[in-house]
Design a protein around this motif. Structure first.
Motif, PDB file in Angstrom:
ATOM      1  N   ALA A 147      37.357  50.193  43.164  1.00  0.00           N
ATOM      2  CA  ALA A 147      37.139  50.636  41.782  1.00  0.00           C
ATOM      3  C   ALA A 147      38.464  50.973  41.116  1.00  0.00           C
ATOM      4  O   ALA A 147      38.688  50.639  39.942  1.00  0.00           O
ATOM      5  N   LEU A 150      40.214  47.889  39.909  1.00  0.00           N
ATOM      6  CA  LEU A 150      39.687  47.381  38.642  1.00  0.00           C
ATOM      7  C   LEU A 150      40.185  48.224  37.472  1.00  0.00           C
ATOM      8  O   LEU A 150      40.494  47.691  36.399  1.00  0.00           O
ATOM      9  N   LEU A 151      40.282  49.538  37.661  1.00  0.00           N
ATOM     10  CA  LEU A 151      40.829  50.395  36.616  1.00  0.00           C
ATOM     11  C   LEU A 151      42.302  50.078  36.363  1.00  0.00           C
ATOM     12  O   LEU A 151      42.777  50.124  35.223  1.00  0.00           O
ATOM     13  N   CYS A 170      31.966  49.824  42.885  1.00  0.00           N
ATOM     14  CA  CYS A 170      31.982  49.507  41.458  1.00  0.00           C
ATOM     15  C   CYS A 170      30.931  50.281  40.673  1.00  0.00           C
ATOM     16  O   CYS A 170      31.079  50.455  39.472  1.00  0.00           O
ATOM     17  N   ARG A 171      29.872  50.677  41.319  1.00  0.00           N
ATOM     18  CA  ARG A 171      28.848  51.489  40.688  1.00  0.00           C
ATOM     19  C   ARG A 171      28.003  52.108  41.793  1.00  0.00           C
ATOM     20  O   ARG A 171      27.771  51.469  42.825  1.00  0.00           O
ATOM     21  N   THR A 241      32.519  55.434  38.325  1.00  0.00           N
ATOM     22  CA  THR A 241      31.707  54.279  38.714  1.00  0.00           C
ATOM     23  C   THR A 241      30.738  53.878  37.607  1.00  0.00           C
ATOM     24  O   THR A 241      30.442  52.693  37.449  1.00  0.00           O
ATOM     25  N   VAL A 244      33.106  51.860  35.306  1.00  0.00           N
ATOM     26  CA  VAL A 244      33.424  50.540  35.858  1.00  0.00           C
ATOM     27  C   VAL A 244      32.185  49.657  35.851  1.00  0.00           C
ATOM     28  O   VAL A 244      32.252  48.469  35.495  1.00  0.00           O
ATOM     29  N   ARG A 247      31.603  47.895  32.745  1.00  0.00           N
ATOM     30  CA  ARG A 247      32.671  46.985  32.308  1.00  0.00           C
ATOM     31  C   ARG A 247      32.893  45.820  33.267  1.00  0.00           C
ATOM     32  O   ARG A 247      33.948  45.179  33.229  1.00  0.00           O
TER      33      ARG A 247
END
Length: 319
Positions: A147, A150-151, A170-171, A241, A244, A247
């Motif tokens: 995560a 990705l940020l 991611c979630r 999360t 993210v 998105r």
């Protein structure tokens, strides 16, 4: 005479030894490695490591690595960057705030956005080294580190050529996400008692590592966080999360996402959503049947080799 636990550790976990023996181990592996400290722009002192190919020529690429929650870069994690260095890739990693040997209250991550900036500051400092200029740069993240990668991509969309996401968080899956009103209660309490380690949760090590003797090795890590999650950290991870997860369609960099079908810590279904929703033209997914969360340590040696080789093949094709 060595005891049984020491003999288990010595073949692959040099951090268990003294400094001289550790360096001897890296030489035996055909790489060079170093540990250091990095001071972030906000004044935080973070522990770092590098693993470099032991050759006179330049590395093929740079891999910037982010570990998961409660983990660190000095124990089982570093088997992967050692492997990458043996195959020509220079790897760099940082103990996140509150983890490993870095500054901060153990396992307390009050603001992931600041952690992202810490990582970017360190990674950019490496990129500016004349030895590494103009080399391809990749991100690598495990679990929470996925995560964060990705940020980092959202914060610096053109800064990296691709990302390797291993069981990324991611979630939070609806199957394990706390139901109303638990998140609201946690958020309220975290305003007043953010560092309280009171959130009930099982020890994720035993839900992550499949092979029994590897559970013993992982549990021996002196830097591993064994307490209950802190209120502020839990609330922040829920926030991040959620962000993210909303998105996934904004992800544009090339990536490969790797996940075990039997993972109960992070959800392989969310990795499938990432693969389907991302705008990236170059994207790949590997779902390993029956594998658990710790793909690059906790599985059988044969399974670990499969995942390693998939990562290497992906990097080779982009260098």
């Amino acid at each position: 005479m060595e005891d049984e636990q020491t003999s288990l550790l010595k073949p692959t976990y040099p951090h268990y030894w003294g400094y001289t023996e550790e360096q001897d181990y890296y030489v035996q592996q055909g790489i060079s490695a170093a540990a250091s400290h990095f001071t972030t722009p906000r004044g935080l002192t973070l522990f770092t490591r590098s693993w470099l190919p032991h050759t006179p020529s330049h590395p093929r690429a740079l891999v910037f690595m982010v570990h998961g929650y409660g983990n660190d870069i000095s124990w089982t994690f570093q088997a992967t960057p050692i492997f990458l260095a043996q195959n020509g890739f220079a790897s760099f990693a940082i103990d996140l705030e509150g983890h490993g040997r870095s500054q901060g209250l153990k396992a307390f991550v009050p603001n992931v956005d600041l952690v992202v900036q810490d990582c970017l500051s360190f990674f950019n400092s490496i990129k500016q080294d004349p030895k590494f200029r103009n080399l391809p740069c990749f991100l690598y993240g495990e679990s929470m580190g996925g995560a964060i990668c990705l940020l980092i991509h959202f914060a610096d969309p053109k800064g990296f050529k691709g990302a390797i996401l291993v069981a990324p968080m991611c979630r939070i899956s609806d199957k394990v996400r706390p139901k109303w009103p638990i998140p609201q209660i946690l958020t309220f309490l975290a305003r007043f008692f953010p560092t309280w380690a009171i959130v009930p949760a099982p020890d994720l090590l035993y839900k992550s590592v499949k092979v029994d003797h590897k559970k013993v090795i992982a549990d021996m890590n002196p830097l591993r966080y064994r307490g209950k999650p802190r209120l502020g950290t839990v609330v922040e991870l829920l926030r991040v999360t959620d962000f993210v997860g909303k998105r996934l369609g904004d992800v544009e960099l090339p990536f490969v996402v790797l996940h075990g079908s039997a993972d109960v810590v992070t959800d392989p279904a969310v990795s499938r959503e990432l693969y389907e929703e991302a705008k990236s033209e170059d994207k790949s997914i590997k779902i390993y049947d029956g594998m658990m969360h710790s793909l690059l340590f906790g599985e059988t040696d044969e399974n670990v080799e499969i995942v390693r080789n998939d990562i290497l093949q992906w990097l080779n094709a982009r260098c």
